[in-house]
Write an enzyme that holds these catalytic residues in place. Sequence first.
Site, mmCIF file in Angstrom:
data_model
loop_
_atom_site.group_PDB
_atom_site.id
_atom_site.type_symbol
_atom_site.label_atom_id
_atom_site.label_comp_id
_atom_site.label_asym_id
_atom_site.label_seq_id
_atom_site.Cartn_x
_atom_site.Cartn_y
_atom_site.Cartn_z
ATOM 1 N N ASP A 18 0.876 -1.154 0.000
ATOM 2 C CA ASP A 18 0.000 0.000 0.000
ATOM 3 C C ASP A 18 0.927 1.221 0.000
ATOM 4 O O ASP A 18 2.127 1.092 0.274
ATOM 5 C CB ASP A 18 -0.900 -0.015 1.236
ATOM 6 C CG ASP A 18 -1.848 1.160 1.283
ATOM 7 O OD1 ASP A 18 -2.337 1.571 0.221
ATOM 8 O OD2 ASP A 18 -2.093 1.673 2.391
ATOM 9 N N ASP A 20 -0.200 5.046 0.889
ATOM 10 C CA ASP A 20 -0.510 6.042 1.912
ATOM 11 C C ASP A 20 -0.377 5.442 3.306
ATOM 12 O O ASP A 20 -1.040 4.463 3.645
ATOM 13 C CB ASP A 20 -1.939 6.565 1.716
ATOM 14 C CG ASP A 20 -2.171 7.083 0.309
ATOM 15 O OD1 ASP A 20 -1.322 7.851 -0.163
ATOM 16 O OD2 ASP A 20 -3.183 6.715 -0.309
#
Length: 248
Positions: A18, A20
């Site tokens: 991922d 963020d």
Amino acid sequence: MPSSHEAVPRMLSAVIFDVDGVLVDSPHEQAWREALTGFADPAGFTTAFYQAHVAGKRRLEGARAALERLGDAEAAAHAAAFAQRKQAVIDRLIAEDRFEAFPDAMRFAVALRDTGLRTVLASSSKNADAMLARVILPNGRTLLSLFDADVSGRDVPRGKPDPALFQLAAKAVNVSPARCLVVEDAPAGIRAAQAGGMASLGIARLGDAALLLAAGADLVVTSLDQIDVAALGRGSLRTRSADTAHDP
């Protein structure tokens, strides 16, 4: 502190990231909060609220979830406008370089290049590439260039906690989901990894280790410097020994 010293070993061939909250300290939370004015009280949009109900979800899904949780009786009708306003704010914040990459994440991503593991970016955000392309490493390359594949922002039938995006990431490097490790900071992402039959590493940067463990993370750390990268290349997800843990 790590949730345990070592997770159940499995053969690994790829690491799915991922973006963020994992690779960059992004302004998404700030953008959501700024965009709330006129829809709901921004004071209710705390960091804990963001992590529990919005982080990791696609933009429209996150917008509707936030409005519903904040008491908007017409959340479904207002979600698109809220999401559009949030996008305008995040575009401005990225253009202003109102974000930074986490040093431990950059070290981790660079170190993985020597393990033989494939690396893939798989953020629900369509802004992930724009941020990573603006992060310049000491060798002059961008952080974005370190990864073997990138499926961030791709349209999938359902967002996290559905595993569709992570399954697409595994397919991008021709690796079975069972041989993938997902690195996530959001409970929705951990649940997506679990649903896809993948191992998961939770990074608790906001004191939210309990949420990640409850979602089913195989291992939770507060810094990616805690991971034994050499062992990871041999298929063992574990933290570094005490005598080496301070060395990045």
